[in-house]
Design a protein around this motif. Structure first.
Motif, PDB file in Angstrom:
ATOM      1  N   PHE A  65      64.316 -23.781 115.833  1.00  0.00           N
ATOM      2  CA  PHE A  65      65.188 -22.909 116.607  1.00  0.00           C
ATOM      3  C   PHE A  65      64.477 -21.785 117.352  1.00  0.00           C
ATOM      4  O   PHE A  65      64.870 -21.394 118.441  1.00  0.00           O
ATOM      5  CB  PHE A  65      66.265 -22.298 115.699  1.00  0.00           C
ATOM      6  CG  PHE A  65      67.283 -23.284 115.202  1.00  0.00           C
ATOM      7  CD1 PHE A  65      68.022 -24.046 116.089  1.00  0.00           C
ATOM      8  CD2 PHE A  65      67.505 -23.459 113.844  1.00  0.00           C
ATOM      9  CE1 PHE A  65      68.959 -24.959 115.641  1.00  0.00           C
ATOM     10  CE2 PHE A  65      68.444 -24.362 113.378  1.00  0.00           C
ATOM     11  CZ  PHE A  65      69.177 -25.115 114.278  1.00  0.00           C
ATOM     12  N   ALA A  66      63.411 -21.242 116.764  1.00  0.00           N
ATOM     13  CA  ALA A  66      62.847 -20.006 117.309  1.00  0.00           C
ATOM     14  C   ALA A  66      61.858 -20.208 118.449  1.00  0.00           C
ATOM     15  O   ALA A  66      61.583 -19.259 119.188  1.00  0.00           O
ATOM     16  CB  ALA A  66      62.162 -19.214 116.187  1.00  0.00           C
ATOM     17  N   TRP A  67      61.333 -21.420 118.614  1.00  0.00           N
ATOM     18  CA  TRP A  67      60.157 -21.578 119.474  1.00  0.00           C
ATOM     19  C   TRP A  67      60.478 -22.334 120.753  1.00  0.00           C
ATOM     20  O   TRP A  67      61.178 -23.339 120.745  1.00  0.00           O
ATOM     21  CB  TRP A  67      59.045 -22.280 118.699  1.00  0.00           C
ATOM     22  CG  TRP A  67      58.913 -21.723 117.314  1.00  0.00           C
ATOM     23  CD1 TRP A  67      59.087 -22.371 116.139  1.00  0.00           C
ATOM     24  CD2 TRP A  67      58.623 -20.351 116.970  1.00  0.00           C
ATOM     25  NE1 TRP A  67      58.916 -21.512 115.087  1.00  0.00           N
ATOM     26  CE2 TRP A  67      58.623 -20.271 115.562  1.00  0.00           C
ATOM     27  CE3 TRP A  67      58.347 -19.203 117.713  1.00  0.00           C
ATOM     28  CZ2 TRP A  67      58.386 -19.074 114.884  1.00  0.00           C
ATOM     29  CZ3 TRP A  67      58.106 -18.012 117.042  1.00  0.00           C
ATOM     30  CH2 TRP A  67      58.123 -17.962 115.648  1.00  0.00           C
ATOM     31  N   GLU A  68      59.951 -21.835 121.838  1.00  0.00           N
ATOM     32  CA  GLU A  68      60.247 -22.390 123.157  1.00  0.00           C
ATOM     33  C   GLU A  68      59.908 -23.872 123.245  1.00  0.00           C
ATOM     34  O   GLU A  68      60.626 -24.659 123.877  1.00  0.00           O
ATOM     35  CB  GLU A  68      59.451 -21.618 124.217  1.00  0.00           C
ATOM     36  CG  GLU A  68      59.708 -22.063 125.640  1.00  0.00           C
ATOM     37  CD  GLU A  68      58.901 -21.254 126.637  1.00  0.00           C
ATOM     38  OE1 GLU A  68      58.842 -21.668 127.810  1.00  0.00           O
ATOM     39  OE2 GLU A  68      58.330 -20.216 126.243  1.00  0.00           O
ATOM     40  N   MET A 106      54.274 -21.658 111.699  1.00  0.00           N
ATOM     41  CA  MET A 106      54.576 -21.903 113.105  1.00  0.00           C
ATOM     42  C   MET A 106      54.571 -20.602 113.892  1.00  0.00           C
ATOM     43  O   MET A 106      54.151 -20.573 115.058  1.00  0.00           O
ATOM     44  CB  MET A 106      55.923 -22.617 113.238  1.00  0.00           C
ATOM     45  CG  MET A 106      55.945 -24.015 112.645  1.00  0.00           C
ATOM     46  SD  MET A 106      57.568 -24.816 112.726  1.00  0.00           S
ATOM     47  CE  MET A 106      57.733 -25.107 114.498  1.00  0.00           C
ATOM     48  N   GLY A 107      55.033 -19.524 113.263  1.00  0.00           N
ATOM     49  CA  GLY A 107      55.029 -18.230 113.939  1.00  0.00           C
ATOM     50  C   GLY A 107      53.629 -17.784 114.299  1.00  0.00           C
ATOM     51  O   GLY A 107      53.396 -17.234 115.382  1.00  0.00           O
ATOM     52  N   ALA A 112      50.075 -16.293 118.150  1.00  0.00           N
ATOM     53  CA  ALA A 112      48.646 -16.052 118.339  1.00  0.00           C
ATOM     54  C   ALA A 112      47.871 -17.268 118.839  1.00  0.00           C
ATOM     55  O   ALA A 112      46.668 -17.162 119.079  1.00  0.00           O
ATOM     56  CB  ALA A 112      48.028 -15.566 117.025  1.00  0.00           C
ATOM     57  N   GLY A 113      48.509 -18.399 118.995  1.00  0.00           N
ATOM     58  CA  GLY A 113      47.814 -19.589 119.456  1.00  0.00           C
ATOM     59  C   GLY A 113      47.812 -19.712 120.965  1.00  0.00           C
ATOM     60  O   GLY A 113      48.596 -19.065 121.668  1.00  0.00           O
ATOM     61  N   LEU A 249      58.322 -10.415 112.649  1.00  0.00           N
ATOM     62  CA  LEU A 249      59.400 -11.389 112.826  1.00  0.00           C
ATOM     63  C   LEU A 249      59.927 -11.889 111.492  1.00  0.00           C
ATOM     64  O   LEU A 249      61.140 -11.994 111.288  1.00  0.00           O
ATOM     65  CB  LEU A 249      58.895 -12.569 113.658  1.00  0.00           C
ATOM     66  CG  LEU A 249      58.440 -12.270 115.089  1.00  0.00           C
ATOM     67  CD1 LEU A 249      57.864 -13.532 115.713  1.00  0.00           C
ATOM     68  CD2 LEU A 249      59.591 -11.740 115.926  1.00  0.00           C
ATOM     69  N   THR A 250      59.012 -12.226 110.577  1.00  0.00           N
ATOM     70  CA  THR A 250      59.432 -12.860 109.328  1.00  0.00           C
ATOM     71  C   THR A 250      60.019 -11.870 108.338  1.00  0.00           C
ATOM     72  O   THR A 250      60.829 -12.245 107.498  1.00  0.00           O
ATOM     73  CB  THR A 250      58.248 -13.597 108.688  1.00  0.00           C
ATOM     74  OG1 THR A 250      57.165 -12.666 108.482  1.00  0.00           O
ATOM     75  CG2 THR A 250      57.761 -14.715 109.586  1.00  0.00           C
ATOM     76  N   ARG A 251      59.605 -10.608 108.410  1.00  0.00           N
ATOM     77  CA  ARG A 251      60.126  -9.613 107.472  1.00  0.00           C
ATOM     78  C   ARG A 251      61.635  -9.474 107.619  1.00  0.00           C
ATOM     79  O   ARG A 251      62.364  -9.331 106.641  1.00  0.00           O
ATOM     80  CB  ARG A 251      59.425  -8.270 107.708  1.00  0.00           C
ATOM     81  CG  ARG A 251      59.710  -7.225 106.642  1.00  0.00           C
ATOM     82  CD  ARG A 251      58.732  -6.080 106.770  1.00  0.00           C
ATOM     83  NE  ARG A 251      57.407  -6.464 106.297  1.00  0.00           N
ATOM     84  CZ  ARG A 251      56.263  -6.096 106.883  1.00  0.00           C
ATOM     85  NH1 ARG A 251      56.301  -5.366 107.987  1.00  0.00           N
ATOM     86  NH2 ARG A 251      55.117  -6.472 106.375  1.00  0.00           N
TER      87      ARG A 251
END
Length: 392
Positions: A65-68, A106-107, A112-113, A249-251
């Protein structure tokens, strides 16, 4: 599939979701209730992981859901928060699996990738074909990871050589890749590396004896002259600031999971209170039991309001570290209180897995501590309030 609002969403925050988001949430809830909930107590007691859920969850798009590169439809951070809530409402370990895969691993690659790294890894991970983990915490470096990281990356031509150790790394015993964060021997800055589990010198050993999140397969990792090609270095990870972008993001999603874990315990307590008869009537009709349940609902409602607003700020691009830190500190503290009240409603049965509350009660302790302890998150907020850092 029809979406039914949770009774524990007392102020109706789910009304903020679009019809498409509600449809996806209804499908996920049906999968969790029919395929996951019946098996979690057995796996929790045995400290084993239900590997079939990796693909089952992928079919629900929870990693996408979160990634383009993988997003199945436009969605909001509030929706993604409700996904974390639904997962933890059934089981916090399953929510942690998703949080590690989707948020941390994935985040890291998304934040950072390079474009090439995102295109290579994110679709495979979204499909559940590749399981990832996130290697930041070390045996002697947890809260002070920004300064105390001891794992070292040394450049050797077109490769990097990693030496060090990591601890509490979820998914690492069976996952395919781990994002390892290490300090460069050249410039002292923290950099990220995608390390396949089969790489020589990489060893992941399951941590035994846990009494919280027992389904999660946490590992101690040893890195002995692990060689990683430059192509597997996260190309946009140049300092701990880039690591912190992932944690920001994950917090917030851990805060959502804390609300879900609270709801799971509350719902189990309410169900029990309606069925358990003492003194000739269900204990739900006793004043003191109602007081416990109302306290749970108050904590859940206040926490839900906070995480909804933090996610709205994320969508608006205004969320800062202190916002997610306050949400994580507050909601996990209220969760700890809520699961205690829920356990008390069940009396002696509150410590038996059969009634679910015991699992939520125990799992609350891990959620309370990981992704930054309450104290560390308090210091992040305190620095924002006062302008003074009090970390040491």
């Amino acid at each position: 599939m029809t979406f039914e609002p949770l009774a524990s969403d007392f102020y109706g925050y789910a009304d903020l979701l679009t019809d498409r988001e509600k449809e996806a949430l209804a499908s996920l809830r049906d999968y969790l209730e029919t395929e996951v909930k019946p098996i979690v107590n057995g796996h929790w007691e045995a400290a084993t992981f239900p590997h079939e859920t990796v693909k089952g969850l992928a079919a629900q798009d929870v990693y996408s859901f979160a990634w383009e590169e993988t997003r199945p439809f436009e969605n909001s951070a509030v929706f993604r928060g409700f996904v974390a809530l639904e997962l933890a409402r059934v089981d916090a370990s399953i929510a942690t699996l998703v949080g590690v895969q989707n948020g941390l691993a994935m985040g890291s690659i998304s934040v950072a990738g390079s474009q090439e790294q995102r295109r290579e890894w994110l679709p495979k991970m979204a499909a559940g074909d590749v399981v990832g983990s996130f290697g930041l915490t070390e045996p002697d470096s947890g809260s002070d990871s920004a300064q105390g990281l001891r794992t070292v990356a040394t450049r050797d031509g077109d490769e990097w050589v990693l030496n060090g150790s990591k601890r509490w790394i979820g998914n690492a015993t069976f996952g395919d890749i781990t994002v390892i964060w290490a300090k460069s021997a050249e410039d002292g800055q923290v950099k990220g590396f995608i390390v396949p589990r089969a790489t020589p010198g990489f060893t992941a050993t399951k941590i035994e004896g846990k009494q919280s999140l027992r389904i999660v397969q946490n590992a101690d990792i040893t890195l002995e002259d692990v060689r990683v090609p430059e192509a597997n270095r996260l190309q946009n990870a140049n300092s701990f600031r880039d690591t912190a972008k992932v944690l920001r993001l994950t917090r917030a999603e851990v805060a959502w999971a804390a609300v879900g874990n609270s709801i799971g315990a509350y719902e189990a307590a309410l169900r029990y209170a309606r069925e358990r008869v003492q003194f000739g009537k269900p204990i739900a009709s006793h004043q003191l039991v109602q007081d416990h349940l109302v306290t749970c609902m108050g904590n859940i409602t206040a926490s839900l309001g906070m995480v909804v607003r933090v996610s709205q700020m994320l969508d608006a691009g205004t969320q800062r570290d202190e916002h997610s830190a306050l949400a994580k500190a507050y909601t996990t503290a209220r969760m700890r209180e809520t699961v205690s009240h829920a356990r008390e409603v069940l009396g002696g049965n509150g410590i038996v897995l059969e009634y679910d509350v015991a699992r939520h009660f125990a799992d609350a302790e891990a959620l309370y501590s990981y992704e930054g302890t309450r104290e560390m998150n308090t210091l992040i907020v305190g620095r924002a309030l006062t302008g003074s850092a009090a970390f040491v």
